[in-house]
Design a protein around this motif. Sequence first.
Motif, short mmCIF file in Angstrom:
data_model
loop_
_atom_site.label_atom_id
_atom_site.label_comp_id
_atom_site.label_asym_id
_atom_site.label_seq_id
_atom_site.Cartn_x
_atom_site.Cartn_y
_atom_site.Cartn_z
N GLY A 279 30.93 34.79 59.53
CA GLY A 279 32.73 34.62 59.55
C GLY A 279 33.53 35.09 58.40
O GLY A 279 33.06 34.63 57.31
N ILE A 280 34.32 36.24 58.43
CA ILE A 280 34.87 36.25 57.09
C ILE A 280 36.40 36.37 57.32
O ILE A 280 37.71 35.98 58.40
CB ILE A 280 35.02 38.04 56.32
CG1 ILE A 280 33.82 38.48 57.35
CG2 ILE A 280 35.54 38.82 55.80
CD1 ILE A 280 33.19 40.06 56.84
N GLU A 281 36.94 35.41 56.52
CA GLU A 281 38.72 34.76 56.35
C GLU A 281 39.53 35.47 55.85
O GLU A 281 38.83 35.41 54.12
CB GLU A 281 38.76 33.56 56.79
CG GLU A 281 39.74 33.04 56.02
CD GLU A 281 40.91 32.55 56.78
OE1 GLU A 281 40.80 32.77 57.31
OE2 GLU A 281 41.93 33.24 56.45
N GLY A 282 40.34 36.15 55.77
CA GLY A 282 41.58 36.84 54.60
C GLY A 282 42.89 36.90 55.52
O GLY A 282 43.43 37.81 55.17
N THR A 283 43.52 35.68 55.07
CA THR A 283 44.75 35.83 56.15
C THR A 283 46.03 35.85 54.93
O THR A 283 46.82 36.42 55.56
CB THR A 283 44.98 35.17 57.60
OG1 THR A 283 44.73 33.81 56.91
CG2 THR A 283 44.31 35.04 58.86
N ALA A 284 45.57 35.02 53.97
CA ALA A 284 46.78 34.68 52.97
C ALA A 284 46.09 34.84 51.77
O ALA A 284 45.26 35.78 51.40
CB ALA A 284 47.33 33.66 53.11
N HIS A 285 46.22 33.62 50.90
CA HIS A 285 45.88 33.65 49.07
C HIS A 285 44.33 33.92 49.13
O HIS A 285 43.64 34.03 48.50
CB HIS A 285 46.27 32.57 49.04
CG HIS A 285 46.47 31.73 49.72
ND1 HIS A 285 45.24 30.76 50.08
CD2 HIS A 285 47.23 30.63 50.28
CE1 HIS A 285 45.75 29.68 50.70
NE2 HIS A 285 46.67 29.61 51.13
N SER A 286 43.46 33.17 50.45
CA SER A 286 42.24 32.87 50.62
C SER A 286 41.58 33.82 50.91
O SER A 286 41.31 33.92 51.46
CB SER A 286 42.06 31.36 51.15
OG SER A 286 42.63 30.17 50.00
N PHE A 287 39.63 34.03 50.14
CA PHE A 287 39.13 34.49 50.92
C PHE A 287 38.61 34.59 50.81
O PHE A 287 37.40 33.81 49.84
CB PHE A 287 39.00 36.38 50.17
CG PHE A 287 37.40 37.11 51.14
CD1 PHE A 287 37.89 38.21 51.80
CD2 PHE A 287 36.28 36.42 50.34
CE1 PHE A 287 38.07 39.00 51.93
CE2 PHE A 287 35.33 37.47 51.73
CZ PHE A 287 36.17 38.23 52.20
N GLY A 288 37.28 33.89 52.29
CA GLY A 288 36.37 33.17 52.03
C GLY A 288 34.91 33.74 53.53
O GLY A 288 35.74 34.89 54.52
#
Length: 331
Positions: A7-16
């Motif tokens: 799972g790749i998250e990057g909607t705002a200030h964080s990338f995960g």
Amino acid sequence: MPLTCLGIEGTAHSFGAGVVSDQGKVLSNVWDMLSPQEGGIHPREASRHHSDKGPDIIAKALTEAGIGPHDITLIAFSRGPGLGPCLRATATMARSLALKLEVPLVGVNHCVAHIEIGCLESGFKDPVTVYVSGGNTQVIAFAGNRFRTFGETLDIAIGNMLDVFGRTMGMRFPAGPAIEQEAMKGHRYYSLPYSVKGMDVSYSGMLTAARRLQTEHIPLPDLCFSIQETAFGMLAEVAERAIAHTKKGEVLLTGGVARNRRLGEILAGVAARHNARFHTVTPPLAGDQGAMIAWTGILQYTAGDRLSVAESYVLPKWRTDEQDITWRNLS
Ligand code: AMP
Ligand code: MG
């Protein structure tokens, strides 16, 4: 075939990036947050952060999960809502990986993912969710195949309000934790605008008033205490009405601001008054991270959801209640 989802998250200030199995086991969850020395988050700087750091974060997530790229059977990415440049940088990485590894792709709603990871952790089936973060403030409950927004902020999100106030006080982004520490030392309450309109809340008036009070040399701990009590009280009122209306027996607190212990204490009290079970998402799963995207991706994929690369454009304004939740059999 067992599923192992990246799972790749990057909607705002964080990338995960996080790896989760179809048994709901979080195998890894790695993230990095852009924290500028001063000022807030600029979407372009955040997207550059994601493209610069993303590949290493993904590689680290695989190493920590003890798998290689070819063990991944599914890629999920945060498709929205969020900042356009950040979403596009993240989606580009997800698409390239899905094509290269020849695995399916699913697009996940970021807000829905905050709810689903909370349900995974708590074992809750059907909670009233209080979702509070830097970009969102919503009270949500499942009804008629969708996560319905019962109440939300009419202007700025609660986390944003805390961060902007903190910036005025010279605190670094994100200011929520520092405000919580200060508030613990405060005891005198200074009145701030308490604004609940129907089932919605508004935080911009109290932000302006708090900044004005700050110029009157009120001790910072008392000011932080007053901000928390007012802001959290407003949320508690809306949550309480949602619980009373829906008669649901579970209350879930999720999102970055869920790390605040005072907020958890207040909502636990509300839940107890209605004989509802209460759960606060634990800190590693509270903020924006990849494990929540991976887990929701597994739920969607198992229910038959697929997204072709050609159709995988991002949805910056994708609301929580705009998605049919095909994987839940409640009505
Ligand atoms: P997210 O947008 O979900 O990554 O959450 C980040 C937001 O959570 C920022 O606005 C932070 O200020 C806020 N936050 C983090 N920890 C706390 C805390 N202990 N108390 C209040 N807000 C917090
Ligand atoms: Mg979030």
